[in-house]
Design an enzyme around this catalytic site. Structure first.
Site, PDB file in Angstrom:
ATOM      1  N   HIS A 309       0.856  -1.188   0.000  1.00  0.00           N
ATOM      2  CA  HIS A 309       0.000   0.000   0.000  1.00  0.00           C
ATOM      3  C   HIS A 309       0.886   1.230   0.000  1.00  0.00           C
ATOM      4  O   HIS A 309       1.929   1.249   0.642  1.00  0.00           O
ATOM      5  CB  HIS A 309      -0.899   0.011   1.247  1.00  0.00           C
ATOM      6  N   ASP A 366      -7.942  -5.600   0.170  1.00  0.00           N
ATOM      7  CA  ASP A 366      -8.406  -6.442  -0.931  1.00  0.00           C
ATOM      8  C   ASP A 366      -7.964  -7.894  -0.816  1.00  0.00           C
ATOM      9  O   ASP A 366      -8.423  -8.747  -1.569  1.00  0.00           O
ATOM     10  CB  ASP A 366      -7.888  -5.876  -2.271  1.00  0.00           C
TER      11      ASP A 366
HETATM   12  N1  CMC Z   1       4.082  -7.650  -4.808  1.00  0.00           N
HETATM   13  C1  CMC Z   1       5.424  -7.640  -5.023  1.00  0.00           C
HETATM   14  N2  CMC Z   1       6.186  -6.528  -4.936  1.00  0.00           N
HETATM   15  C2  CMC Z   1       5.585  -5.386  -4.620  1.00  0.00           C
HETATM   16  C3  CMC Z   1       4.189  -5.300  -4.377  1.00  0.00           C
HETATM   17  C4  CMC Z   1       3.449  -6.498  -4.479  1.00  0.00           C
HETATM   18  N3  CMC Z   1       2.140  -6.508  -4.266  1.00  0.00           N
HETATM   19  N4  CMC Z   1       3.857  -4.028  -4.079  1.00  0.00           N
HETATM   20  C5  CMC Z   1       4.995  -3.315  -4.134  1.00  0.00           C
HETATM   21  N5  CMC Z   1       6.034  -4.149  -4.455  1.00  0.00           N
HETATM   22  C6  CMC Z   1       7.453  -3.744  -4.557  1.00  0.00           C
HETATM   23  C7  CMC Z   1       7.730  -2.991  -5.857  1.00  0.00           C
HETATM   24  O1  CMC Z   1       8.094  -3.872  -6.898  1.00  0.00           O
HETATM   25  C8  CMC Z   1       8.850  -2.074  -5.417  1.00  0.00           C
HETATM   26  O2  CMC Z   1      10.022  -2.860  -5.346  1.00  0.00           O
HETATM   27  P1  CMC Z   1      11.472  -2.197  -5.731  1.00  0.00           P
HETATM   28  O3  CMC Z   1      11.692  -1.139  -4.680  1.00  0.00           O
HETATM   29  O4  CMC Z   1      12.428  -3.335  -5.680  1.00  0.00           O
HETATM   30  O5  CMC Z   1      11.307  -1.609  -7.101  1.00  0.00           O
HETATM   31  C9  CMC Z   1       8.483  -1.698  -3.988  1.00  0.00           C
HETATM   32  O6  CMC Z   1       7.715  -2.818  -3.497  1.00  0.00           O
HETATM   33  C10 CMC Z   1       7.667  -0.414  -3.879  1.00  0.00           C
HETATM   34  O7  CMC Z   1       6.536  -0.555  -4.727  1.00  0.00           O
HETATM   35  P2  CMC Z   1       5.809   0.638  -5.503  1.00  0.00           P
HETATM   36  O8  CMC Z   1       5.088   0.065  -6.668  1.00  0.00           O
HETATM   37  O9  CMC Z   1       6.795   1.730  -5.753  1.00  0.00           O
HETATM   38  O10 CMC Z   1       4.780   1.117  -4.388  1.00  0.00           O
HETATM   39  P3  CMC Z   1       3.567   2.067  -4.618  1.00  0.00           P
HETATM   40  O11 CMC Z   1       3.352   2.766  -3.345  1.00  0.00           O
HETATM   41  O12 CMC Z   1       3.752   2.892  -5.854  1.00  0.00           O
HETATM   42  O13 CMC Z   1       2.359   1.063  -4.932  1.00  0.00           O
HETATM   43  C11 CMC Z   1       0.570  -0.424  -4.651  1.00  0.00           C
HETATM   44  C12 CMC Z   1       1.396   0.675  -4.003  1.00  0.00           C
HETATM   45  C13 CMC Z   1      -0.643  -0.716  -3.763  1.00  0.00           C
HETATM   46  C14 CMC Z   1       0.046   0.026  -6.025  1.00  0.00           C
HETATM   47  C15 CMC Z   1       1.454  -1.694  -4.814  1.00  0.00           C
HETATM   48  O14 CMC Z   1       1.886  -2.132  -3.543  1.00  0.00           O
HETATM   49  C16 CMC Z   1       0.743  -2.820  -5.556  1.00  0.00           C
HETATM   50  O15 CMC Z   1       0.781  -2.860  -6.785  1.00  0.00           O
HETATM   51  N6  CMC Z   1       0.087  -3.757  -4.816  1.00  0.00           N
HETATM   52  C17 CMC Z   1      -0.703  -4.795  -5.453  1.00  0.00           C
HETATM   53  C18 CMC Z   1      -2.048  -4.221  -5.901  1.00  0.00           C
HETATM   54  C19 CMC Z   1      -2.987  -3.997  -4.744  1.00  0.00           C
HETATM   55  O16 CMC Z   1      -3.147  -4.859  -3.889  1.00  0.00           O
HETATM   56  N7  CMC Z   1      -3.667  -2.835  -4.734  1.00  0.00           N
HETATM   57  C20 CMC Z   1      -4.687  -2.511  -3.734  1.00  0.00           C
HETATM   58  C21 CMC Z   1      -4.282  -1.387  -2.834  1.00  0.00           C
HETATM   59  S1  CMC Z   1      -5.375  -1.265  -1.405  1.00  0.00           S
HETATM   60  C22 CMC Z   1      -6.902  -0.820  -2.037  1.00  0.00           C
HETATM   61  C23 CMC Z   1      -6.910   0.577  -2.498  1.00  0.00           C
HETATM   62  O17 CMC Z   1      -6.992   1.475  -1.644  1.00  0.00           O
HETATM   63  O18 CMC Z   1      -6.851   0.825  -3.712  1.00  0.00           O
END
Ligand code: CMC
Length: 432
Positions: A309, A366
């Site tokens: 998140h 989720d």
């Molecule tokens: N599985 C594997 N790796 C992950 C995941 C995951 N679910 N989420 C983040 N990472 C890694 C990402 O690859 C990155 O690694 P590195 O630093 O080596 O490049 C690091 O963690 C930081 O990730 P980010 O994408 O920069 O983080 P963000 O804050 O931009 O994204 C997020 C947040 C929720 C989009 C992301 O964690 C994600 O894609 N999660 C899966 C989708 C999900 O469950 N979304 C629902 C969110 S809760 C409901 C809502 O409010 O929408």
């Protein structure tokens, strides 16, 4: 602490005011930065940018805290319900008994949609995604009650209570009708004597000569799930609603943009993606370990959906509540879902794995909501629609906050241009 921050740009030093929130969150106010220095701030994805000051919802991502108007989500999930939490979010206070009953009545009496809207449903192909239908239909509501969708800020704001009751009530009717139409079943009309959640289940699952008998545990679980989704401060869809509202757009136009923003798999669409992931793991005969390795390597383009998140760097408090409620519901219904076992195993492995620990990736809301929805009988392509029904009060409260502020400025971010600088137009015959 000083109420000012000093920024040094070359030889020039400027003071920037510090804003402090009621929960001691601090921000450097950069509003005068460009006019004083020519610089802007750069923060792609807005990870460090406060786009507004709000009184609606508080999150402390480090501690895993979520509060609606100051009240902890745990207390609301245990003692309140979706309609009361909606009132709280929209009006700022818990309602008195009388206010609650008036609010409920208003929502109840707005459950029907204009008959002519059914003709629009019929025009969609049977495999149209219900999120596309929902967004279009919510925007269309304004066409049937144009006095509520004038794009005249004063008038739209004066009619907010009526428009909000319509949106809160009709989102459920539209959602159920789009499901019925897509499955070739006749539309079921809402009933006055049913609660919010019961009425939705009735419109989804009753048959023309046979009313659906709601199971109290199912209604309770649905009610709580909607309440847990009701608001979540400046997420992608809510900030979209605020942005659209900031341009003066009416309530229905603004919230329909929220539905569209919610659709993506990184936001509300994650609940669908989690179940697809769990089913894929199950079909592959994997217990989750192989999938975790793939998600860590990033090579397969896979992510552990339902994990991570932008704000929570600790447990999402909603995931804790919904995870426990999900197990209880499945137990009560005597349902055994292999996806729940896989989800528990994935959670256990990920929480002990360095990759997830270092990146502070925990289960989010989720991760378990899909398993719960499946137990309730909601079809997979309706999962994100359920999130949208739940998020409606948050969008409404945020629209109201923006629309009620006479100092609201249109949202208009800047950019750092990285394209070609000045060059001349080349006529087509001279292009190589
Ligand atoms: N599985 C594997 N790796 C992950 C995941 C995951 N679910 N989420 C983040 N990472 C890694 C990402 O690859 C990155 O690694 P590195 O630093 O080596 O490049 C690091 O963690 C930081 O990730 P980010 O994408 O920069 O983080 P963000 O804050 O931009 O994204 C997020 C947040 C929720 C989009 C992301 O964690 C994600 O894609 N999660 C899966 C989708 C999900 O469950 N979304 C629902 C969110 S809760 C409901 C809502 O409010 O929408």
């Amino acid at each position: 602490m000083s109420k000012e921050a000093t920024l040094k740009l070359g030889e020039k030093e400027i003071s920037l005011p510090i804003i402090e929130g009621t929960a001691e969150e601090k921000a450097v106010d950069v509003r005068a930065l460009r006019s004083n220095t020519g610089f802007i701030t750069y923060d792609e994805g807005f990870g460090n940018t406060g786009s507004c000051q709000s009184k609606i919802t508080f999150i402390d991502g480090e501690q895993g805290i979520l509060r609606y108007r100051g009240i902890p989500i745990e207390q609301l999930a245990e003692k309140s319900d979706f309609i009361e939490a909606s009132y709280l979010l929209i009006h700022g206070e818990l309602p008195t008994a009388e206010q609650r009953s008036r609010f409920s009545d208003r929502v109840r009496s707005n459950a029907f949609i204009d008959e002519r809207m059914h003709l629009i449903f019929e025009g969609y192909p049977s495999d149209a995604h219900p999120m596309a239908i929902l967004s279009a239909m919510i925007n269309s509501l304004g066409c049937y009650d144009p006095h509520l969708a004038t794009n005249n800020r004063e008038q739209d704001f004066a009619n907010f209570d009526e428009a909000a009751a319509m949106a809160l009530s009709k989102v459920r009717t539209i959602a159920a009708a789009s499901y019925r139409m897509s499955t070739g079943q006749p539309v079921i009309y809402p009933k006055r004597d049913l609660s919010y959640a019961e009425n939705f289940l009735h419109m989804m699952f009753s048959q023309p000569y046979e009313d659906f008998e709601p199971i109290p545990e199912v209604t309770k679980a649905l009610n709580m799930m909607l309440l847990l989704h009701a608001d979540h401060e400046q997420n992608c869809s809510t900030s979209t609603v605020r942005m659209v509202c900031s341009g003066g757009a009416n309530l229905f136009a603004s919230i329909s943009s929220g539905v569209t923003a919610l659709w993506g798999p990184l936001h509300g669409g994650a609940n669908m993606a989690v179940i697809q992931m769990l089913e894929e793991i199950h079909a592959d005969g994997d217990d989750g370990s192989r999938f975790i390795e793939d998600a860590k390597s990033g090579k397969s383009g896979k992510r552990l959906m339902g994990f991570g998140h932008r704000v929570y760097k600790n447990f999402d408090p909603r995931a804790k509540i919904i995870g426990a409620a999900c197990e209880k519901l499945l137990d009560k219904l005597g349902v055994s879902d292999p996806c729940l076992d896989i989800a528990r195993k994935l959670e256990q492995e990920a929480l002990a794995d360095d990759y997830f620990i270092q990146r502070k990736l925990y289960p989010n809301v989720d991760f378990y909501s899909g398993i719960m929805m499946r137990a309730i009988g909601i079809p997979l392509n309706m999962f994100t629609v359920m999130f949208a029904i739940g998020r409606m009060p948050g969008w409404l409260a945020n629209w109201k906050e923006v629309a009620s502020n006479p100092k609201t400025r249109i949202s208009r971010p800047r950019q750092i241009y990285q394209g070609s600088v000045l060059r001349d137009y080349v006529p087509v015959e001279q292009r190589g």
